[in-house]
Design an enzyme around this catalytic site. Structure first.
Site, PDB file in Angstrom:
ATOM      1  CB  ALA A   1      -0.913  -0.011   1.223  1.00 17.97           C
ATOM      2  CB  CYS A   2      -0.130   4.748  -0.533  1.00 12.97           C
ATOM      3  SG  CYS A   2       0.470   6.422  -0.431  1.00 12.97           S
ATOM      4  N   PRO A   3       2.830   4.339   1.122  1.00 18.26           N
ATOM      5  CG  PRO A   3       4.685   5.384   2.141  1.00 18.26           C
ATOM      6  CD  PRO A   3       3.489   4.506   2.439  1.00 18.26           C
ATOM      7  CG  MET A   4       5.319   0.320   1.794  1.00 20.28           C
ATOM      8  SD  MET A   4       6.717   1.272   2.353  1.00 20.28           S
ATOM      9  CE  MET A   4       8.042   0.161   1.948  1.00 20.28           C
TER      10      MET A   4
END
Lengths: 75, 159
Positions: free
Chosen positions: A13-16
Site C-alpha cells: 500500500a501507499c507509500p511503499m
C-alpha cells in the site's frame, strides 16, 4: 524490451510502491529498464508522477485484472 | 545534478491517524529525492517516545504528563472515532487487511531513508520529556532550526 530488473510490489500500500521503486532503480544503470508490478490503485498515478518528476522515462504501462505493470527507463 | 528539493513537516498532533499521514508524506517525499525534515513539537513529540518505561528525575507535574501521554505512536489515540480505545484497534485491523504499514514501521522507514527527525526542545521542557526518553539518533532544535530548513522548502506542512 530488455528488462534489467523486476520489482514485485503487489499487495503493498501507499507509500511503499514508490519507496521501493526509488530504492530499486538505484541498483540499475542509466538506460536500463525496471519493471514494477503493483496492485495499489493509486500506484497508477503515483508511479507515473514519480517517474516524470525524477527524470526517468515511463516507456510503457499496462493494466491486467487490477494489476499494474510499469516499465521505467532509468535516466 | 540539480539542487535537491526540500519537504518540511511540522508534526504538532499526537493522533495516530495524523502522525500516519505525516509519515506517509515524509516517506513519499524522500522517495522523490527531497531532503525531508519532520519537526516534532507538542503532542507530536510522543511519536519519538521510546516504548519502555523510563523514570528520569521529574517534577510532580512532569510525572503527571508522562503518565498521560502515549509512549510511542502505536499507543496514540485516533483524532476521530476513538470509541474508548476500540477505534485504534479497529483501524489497525483494517490497515493490516489492506497492507498499510503501521506508524512504527513508517518511523523506521523514515530513518532508513535519512529523513531528519527533529525534536523541539522548548516543548520537550514544557511536557517534561527528557532526551533519554526519546529515540536515539534524532536531532534537537528550536524554531530557528525549522526555519532554516523551511525557508527554502518546496513543501511545508503543519499537521
Amino acid at each position: 524490451m530488455n528488462i534489467e530488473k523486476t520489482l514485485d510490489a503487489k499487495g503493498l500500500a501507499c507509500p511503499m510502491p514508490v519507496v521501493r521503486t526509488k530504492k530499486t532503480i538505484d541498483d540499475i544503470e542509466s538506460g536500463q529498464i525496471l519493471e514494477v508490478i503493483a496492485t495499489d490503485a493509486g500506484s497508477k498515478s503515483d508511479i507515473t508522477a514519480w517517474t516524470k518528476s525524477s527524470g526517468h522515462e515511463l516507456v510503457d504501462m499496462k493494466e491486467e485484472d487490477g494489476v499494474f505493470y510499469f516499465y521505467i527507463k532509468k535516466a | 545534478m540539480s539542487e535537491r528539493k526540500k519537504t518540511n513537516i511540522i508534526l504538532f498532533s499526537g493522533d495516530y491517524d495524523k502522525v500516519m499521514a505525516a509519515y506517509i508524506i515524509a516517506n513519499g517525499a524522500a522517495a522523490y529525492d527531497h531532503d525531508v525534515t519532520i519537526f516534532h513539537t507538542f503532542w507530536g513529540l510522543n511519536t519519538l517516545r521510546k516504548d519502555e518505561k523510563l523514570q528520569p528525575k521529574k517534577s510532580f507535574m512532569e510525572k503527571m504528563f508522562a503518565k498521560m501521554m502515549p509512549r510511542g505512536a502505536e499507543k496514540m489515540p485516533l483524532s476521530k472515532m476513538q470509541f474508548l480505545g476500540m477505534g485504534p484497534k479497529m483501524i489497525k485491523k483494517v490497515m493490516k487487511k489492506h497492507n498499510a504499514m503501521p506508524v512504527s514501521d513508517l518511523v523506521d522507514l523514515a530513518k532508513e531513508q535519512d529523513i531528519k527527525l527533529l525534536a523541539c526542545t522548548m516543548t520537550m521542557d514544557l511536557l517534561g520529556l527528557k532526551k533519554e526518553e526519546l529515540m536515539d539518533n534524532i536531532e534537537y532544535g528550536g524554531v530557528a532550526a525549522y526555519i532554516a530548513d523551511g525557508e527554502d522548502g518546496t513543501i511545508n506542512l503543519f499537521i
